[in-house]
Motif scaffolding. Sequence first.
Motif, mmCIF file in Angstrom:
data_model
loop_
_atom_site.group_PDB
_atom_site.id
_atom_site.type_symbol
_atom_site.label_atom_id
_atom_site.label_comp_id
_atom_site.label_asym_id
_atom_site.label_seq_id
_atom_site.Cartn_x
_atom_site.Cartn_y
_atom_site.Cartn_z
ATOM 1 N N ILE A 22 -1.591 -3.606 -4.621
ATOM 2 C CA ILE A 22 -0.514 -3.427 -3.652
ATOM 3 C C ILE A 22 -1.038 -2.600 -2.493
ATOM 4 C CG2 ILE A 22 1.777 -2.434 -3.285
ATOM 5 C CD1 ILE A 22 2.240 -2.857 -6.322
ATOM 6 N N SER A 25 1.558 -2.433 3.290
ATOM 7 C CA SER A 25 2.474 -3.301 4.026
ATOM 8 C C SER A 25 3.140 -4.369 3.156
ATOM 9 C CB SER A 25 1.735 -3.972 5.187
ATOM 10 O OG SER A 25 0.717 -4.807 4.684
ATOM 11 N N GLN A 26 2.841 -4.384 1.882
ATOM 12 C CA GLN A 26 3.436 -5.400 1.018
ATOM 13 C C GLN A 26 4.842 -5.008 0.590
ATOM 14 O OE1 GLN A 26 0.029 -5.620 -1.723
ATOM 15 N NE2 GLN A 26 0.205 -7.830 -1.445
ATOM 16 N N ASP A 27 5.732 -5.976 0.610
ATOM 17 C CA ASP A 27 7.130 -5.784 0.237
ATOM 18 C C ASP A 27 7.236 -5.783 -1.282
ATOM 19 O OD1 ASP A 27 9.857 -6.069 -0.373
ATOM 20 O OD2 ASP A 27 10.234 -7.275 1.419
ATOM 21 N N LEU A 31 7.883 -8.884 -4.017
ATOM 22 C CA LEU A 31 6.881 -9.146 -5.051
ATOM 23 C C LEU A 31 7.471 -9.078 -6.454
ATOM 24 C CD1 LEU A 31 3.864 -7.131 -3.599
ATOM 25 C CD2 LEU A 31 4.099 -9.620 -3.698
ATOM 26 N N THR A 66 8.283 -1.122 1.614
ATOM 27 C CA THR A 66 6.826 -0.951 1.686
ATOM 28 C C THR A 66 6.473 0.527 1.718
ATOM 29 O OG1 THR A 66 6.715 -0.891 4.104
ATOM 30 C CG2 THR A 66 6.650 -3.088 3.078
#
Length: 84
Positions: A22, A25-27, A31, A66
Motif C-alpha cells: 500500500i 495515494s492508494q484508496d 481496495l 489514503t
Amino acid sequence: MSTTAKGQILDFIRGRYPQAEIDESQDIFALGFVNSLFAMELVMFVEKTFDVTIPNEELRIDNFRTADAMSGLVSRLAPDLAVA
C-alpha cells in the motif's frame, strides 16, 4: 518506524495488512481493507498519535481514504507537525 505523519499512518496500515503493498495515494476503502471497525481504529490512531481531536465535520470518508488524505487532515488540525 517513520517519523512523518504520512509515514506513521502508512506504518499503521501496513502493520494491519503486511501482505499488501500500500502506498500513500492508494484508496484503502476501494481496495477493501477498511471495515467499520478499522475505520474507527484509524480515527483513534490519528487522534492519539498526533494528539489531535477530529471534529465531527472532518469525520468524512474522504479524509481517510489514503495516507495522503489523512496526513492532510493532520496538517490542518496540527499545522506545527511535520507531515511530509
